[in-house]
Motif scaffolding. Structure first.
Motif, PDB file in Angstrom:
ATOM      1  N   MET A   1      -5.239 -21.473 -44.320  1.00 16.38           N
ATOM      2  CA  MET A   1      -4.682 -20.272 -43.718  1.00 16.38           C
ATOM      3  C   MET A   1      -3.253 -20.569 -43.260  1.00 16.38           C
ATOM      4  O   MET A   1      -3.013 -21.517 -42.545  1.00 16.38           O
ATOM      5  CB  MET A   1      -5.536 -19.841 -42.524  1.00 16.38           C
ATOM      6  CG  MET A   1      -4.939 -18.685 -41.800  1.00 16.38           C
ATOM      7  SD  MET A   1      -6.083 -17.557 -41.015  1.00 16.38           S
ATOM      8  CE  MET A   1      -6.417 -18.330 -39.478  1.00 16.38           C
ATOM      9  N   LYS A   2      -2.305 -19.737 -43.697  1.00 14.30           N
ATOM     10  CA  LYS A   2      -0.897 -19.902 -43.326  1.00 14.30           C
ATOM     11  C   LYS A   2      -0.566 -19.012 -42.130  1.00 14.30           C
ATOM     12  O   LYS A   2      -0.899 -17.833 -42.112  1.00 14.30           O
ATOM     13  CB  LYS A   2       0.025 -19.546 -44.486  1.00 14.30           C
ATOM     14  CG  LYS A   2       0.050 -20.613 -45.546  1.00 14.30           C
ATOM     15  CD  LYS A   2       1.321 -20.495 -46.352  1.00 14.30           C
ATOM     16  CE  LYS A   2       1.283 -21.574 -47.396  1.00 14.30           C
ATOM     17  NZ  LYS A   2       2.445 -22.377 -47.428  1.00 14.30           N
ATOM     18  N   THR A   3       0.130 -19.617 -41.172  1.00 12.97           N
ATOM     19  CA  THR A   3       0.558 -18.894 -39.976  1.00 12.97           C
ATOM     20  C   THR A   3       2.067 -18.726 -40.006  1.00 12.97           C
ATOM     21  O   THR A   3       2.808 -19.682 -40.224  1.00 12.97           O
ATOM     22  CB  THR A   3       0.143 -19.662 -38.704  1.00 12.97           C
ATOM     23  OG1 THR A   3      -1.290 -19.764 -38.682  1.00 12.97           O
ATOM     24  CG2 THR A   3       0.612 -18.944 -37.454  1.00 12.97           C
ATOM     25  N   VAL A   4       2.495 -17.488 -39.788  1.00 11.24           N
ATOM     26  CA  VAL A   4       3.913 -17.133 -39.753  1.00 11.24           C
ATOM     27  C   VAL A   4       4.269 -16.838 -38.300  1.00 11.24           C
ATOM     28  O   VAL A   4       3.495 -16.228 -37.570  1.00 11.24           O
ATOM     29  CB  VAL A   4       4.182 -15.883 -40.625  1.00 11.24           C
ATOM     30  CG1 VAL A   4       5.641 -15.466 -40.541  1.00 11.24           C
ATOM     31  CG2 VAL A   4       3.765 -16.132 -42.058  1.00 11.24           C
ATOM     32  N   ILE A   5       5.470 -17.272 -37.905  1.00  5.66           N
ATOM     33  CA  ILE A   5       5.963 -16.973 -36.562  1.00  5.66           C
ATOM     34  C   ILE A   5       7.359 -16.381 -36.674  1.00  5.66           C
ATOM     35  O   ILE A   5       8.121 -16.738 -37.572  1.00  5.66           O
ATOM     36  CB  ILE A   5       5.948 -18.242 -35.673  1.00  5.66           C
ATOM     37  CG1 ILE A   5       6.128 -17.902 -34.193  1.00  5.66           C
ATOM     38  CG2 ILE A   5       6.986 -19.256 -36.146  1.00  5.66           C
ATOM     39  CD1 ILE A   5       5.798 -19.059 -33.252  1.00  5.66           C
ATOM     40  N   THR A   6       7.647 -15.448 -35.789  1.00  7.77           N
ATOM     41  CA  THR A   6       8.991 -14.882 -35.694  1.00  7.77           C
ATOM     42  C   THR A   6       9.277 -14.573 -34.237  1.00  7.77           C
ATOM     43  O   THR A   6       8.369 -14.602 -33.402  1.00  7.77           O
ATOM     44  CB  THR A   6       9.170 -13.632 -36.590  1.00  7.77           C
ATOM     45  OG1 THR A   6      10.560 -13.299 -36.659  1.00  7.77           O
ATOM     46  CG2 THR A   6       8.372 -12.443 -36.090  1.00  7.77           C
ATOM     47  N   PHE A   7      10.530 -14.300 -33.954  1.00 15.97           N
ATOM     48  CA  PHE A   7      10.961 -14.077 -32.579  1.00 15.97           C
ATOM     49  C   PHE A   7      11.935 -12.916 -32.519  1.00 15.97           C
ATOM     50  O   PHE A   7      12.658 -12.666 -33.477  1.00 15.97           O
ATOM     51  CB  PHE A   7      11.689 -15.330 -32.047  1.00 15.97           C
ATOM     52  CG  PHE A   7      10.847 -16.565 -32.018  1.00 15.97           C
ATOM     53  CD1 PHE A   7      10.169 -16.925 -30.860  1.00 15.97           C
ATOM     54  CD2 PHE A   7      10.736 -17.374 -33.139  1.00 15.97           C
ATOM     55  CE1 PHE A   7       9.391 -18.079 -30.828  1.00 15.97           C
ATOM     56  CE2 PHE A   7       9.964 -18.530 -33.122  1.00 15.97           C
ATOM     57  CZ  PHE A   7       9.287 -18.882 -31.955  1.00 15.97           C
ATOM     58  N   GLY A   8      11.971 -12.242 -31.376  1.00 10.68           N
ATOM     59  CA  GLY A   8      12.952 -11.181 -31.190  1.00 10.68           C
ATOM     60  C   GLY A   8      12.802 -10.524 -29.840  1.00 10.68           C
ATOM     61  O   GLY A   8      11.843 -10.770 -29.111  1.00 10.68           O
ATOM     62  N   THR A   9      13.744  -9.646 -29.534  1.00 11.92           N
ATOM     63  CA  THR A   9      13.677  -8.877 -28.293  1.00 11.92           C
ATOM     64  C   THR A   9      12.850  -7.616 -28.511  1.00 11.92           C
ATOM     65  O   THR A   9      12.050  -7.228 -27.673  1.00 11.92           O
ATOM     66  CB  THR A   9      15.103  -8.509 -27.817  1.00 11.92           C
ATOM     67  OG1 THR A   9      15.825  -9.719 -27.610  1.00 11.92           O
ATOM     68  CG2 THR A   9      15.069  -7.706 -26.528  1.00 11.92           C
ATOM     69  N   PHE A  10      13.042  -6.970 -29.663  1.00 10.90           N
ATOM     70  CA  PHE A  10      12.307  -5.763 -30.046  1.00 10.90           C
ATOM     71  C   PHE A  10      12.466  -4.639 -29.021  1.00 10.90           C
ATOM     72  O   PHE A  10      11.529  -3.931 -28.699  1.00 10.90           O
ATOM     73  CB  PHE A  10      10.826  -6.080 -30.313  1.00 10.90           C
ATOM     74  CG  PHE A  10      10.648  -7.126 -31.367  1.00 10.90           C
ATOM     75  CD1 PHE A  10      10.877  -6.837 -32.698  1.00 10.90           C
ATOM     76  CD2 PHE A  10      10.285  -8.429 -31.018  1.00 10.90           C
ATOM     77  CE1 PHE A  10      10.738  -7.820 -33.676  1.00 10.90           C
ATOM     78  CE2 PHE A  10      10.140  -9.414 -31.988  1.00 10.90           C
ATOM     79  CZ  PHE A  10      10.370  -9.108 -33.314  1.00 10.90           C
ATOM     80  N   ASP A  11      13.704  -4.481 -28.528  1.00 10.12           N
ATOM     81  CA  ASP A  11      14.014  -3.412 -27.591  1.00 10.12           C
ATOM     82  C   ASP A  11      14.371  -2.161 -28.397  1.00 10.12           C
ATOM     83  O   ASP A  11      14.912  -2.248 -29.491  1.00 10.12           O
ATOM     84  CB  ASP A  11      15.194  -3.837 -26.715  1.00 10.12           C
ATOM     85  CG  ASP A  11      15.362  -2.960 -25.498  1.00 10.12           C
ATOM     86  OD1 ASP A  11      14.405  -2.258 -25.112  1.00 10.12           O
ATOM     87  OD2 ASP A  11      16.460  -2.990 -24.910  1.00 10.12           O
ATOM     88  N   VAL A  12      14.078  -0.999 -27.865  1.00  8.52           N
ATOM     89  CA  VAL A  12      14.301   0.278 -28.549  1.00  8.52           C
ATOM     90  C   VAL A  12      13.781   0.126 -29.987  1.00  8.52           C
ATOM     91  O   VAL A  12      14.524   0.147 -30.956  1.00  8.52           O
ATOM     92  CB  VAL A  12      15.791   0.713 -28.509  1.00  8.52           C
ATOM     93  CG1 VAL A  12      15.961   2.104 -29.083  1.00  8.52           C
ATOM     94  CG2 VAL A  12      16.343   0.667 -27.091  1.00  8.52           C
ATOM     95  N   PHE A  13      12.481  -0.058 -30.087  1.00  8.09           N
ATOM     96  CA  PHE A  13      11.809  -0.364 -31.349  1.00  8.09           C
ATOM     97  C   PHE A  13      12.175   0.653 -32.427  1.00  8.09           C
ATOM     98  O   PHE A  13      12.127   1.853 -32.209  1.00  8.09           O
ATOM     99  CB  PHE A  13      10.300  -0.384 -31.120  1.00  8.09           C
ATOM    100  CG  PHE A  13       9.539  -1.043 -32.223  1.00  8.09           C
ATOM    101  CD1 PHE A  13       9.535  -2.416 -32.344  1.00  8.09           C
ATOM    102  CD2 PHE A  13       8.828  -0.295 -33.130  1.00  8.09           C
ATOM    103  CE1 PHE A  13       8.833  -3.039 -33.364  1.00  8.09           C
ATOM    104  CE2 PHE A  13       8.123  -0.908 -34.157  1.00  8.09           C
ATOM    105  CZ  PHE A  13       8.122  -2.281 -34.267  1.00  8.09           C
ATOM    106  N   HIS A  14      12.565   0.143 -33.599  1.00  7.71           N
ATOM    107  CA  HIS A  14      13.035   1.011 -34.680  1.00  7.71           C
ATOM    108  C   HIS A  14      12.542   0.500 -36.039  1.00  7.71           C
ATOM    109  O   HIS A  14      11.880  -0.537 -36.132  1.00  7.71           O
ATOM    110  CB  HIS A  14      14.552   1.146 -34.650  1.00  7.71           C
ATOM    111  CG  HIS A  14      15.287  -0.173 -34.679  1.00  7.71           C
ATOM    112  ND1 HIS A  14      15.343  -0.979 -35.791  1.00  7.71           N
ATOM    113  CD2 HIS A  14      15.991  -0.811 -33.709  1.00  7.71           C
ATOM    114  CE1 HIS A  14      16.054  -2.057 -35.521  1.00  7.71           C
ATOM    115  NE2 HIS A  14      16.461  -1.989 -34.265  1.00  7.71           N
ATOM    116  N   VAL A  15      12.891   1.231 -37.090  1.00  6.74           N
ATOM    117  CA  VAL A  15      12.396   0.934 -38.434  1.00  6.74           C
ATOM    118  C   VAL A  15      12.818  -0.461 -38.911  1.00  6.74           C
ATOM    119  O   VAL A  15      12.091  -1.100 -39.671  1.00  6.74           O
ATOM    120  CB  VAL A  15      12.811   2.038 -39.443  1.00  6.74           C
ATOM    121  CG1 VAL A  15      14.305   1.976 -39.723  1.00  6.74           C
ATOM    122  CG2 VAL A  15      12.005   1.940 -40.731  1.00  6.74           C
TER     123      VAL A  15
END
Length: 130
Positions: A1-15
């Protein structure tokens, strides 16, 4: 099983956020997302996010292709987060291209093209100028 990770603020969520997270999820079987805390966001951008970290976490946790999200307290701890969650692949937007290549000794590093003409900063600027 492969695990992906990402990071961000994700403020004012948009497309653009949706596109990044959907594409990141296709790289593995499980997607884990680090959401910048309010304090980290202020230290990076010199302003507080529009939505507080609890609300941003709720939005990210509510997405069907996200398996888990956690609070990211420090940009310098990416290696620790990757190791802790056992991530095989780090996915980031291409505005970070090259900045995380040093982590390629512990995981694959992938930079995805950003959605053209969409950014949280631009959305905030348009709203505040009205």
């Amino acid at each position: 099983m492969k695990t992906v990770i990402t990071f961000g603020t994700f403020d004012v969520f948009h497309v653009g956020h949706v596109n990044l997270l959907q594409r990141a999820a296709t790289y593995g079987d499980r997607l884990i997302v680090g959401v910048s805390t309010d304090e980290l966001n202020f230290s990076k951008k010199g302003r507080n996010p529009v939505y507080n970290q609890d609300d941003r976490m709720k939005i990210i946790n509510g997405l069907r292709y996200v398996n888990l999200c956690f609070e990211e307290y420090s940009l310098e701890k990416k290696r620790e987060y990757i190791e802790y969650y056992g991530a095989d692949i780090l996915v980031m937007g291409d505005d970070w291209k090259g900045k995380f290549d040093y982590l390629s000794d512990i995981c694959e590093v992938v930079y995805l093209e950003r959605t053209p003409s969409v950014s949280t900063t631009e959305i905030i600027e348009v709203i505040t100028s009205r």
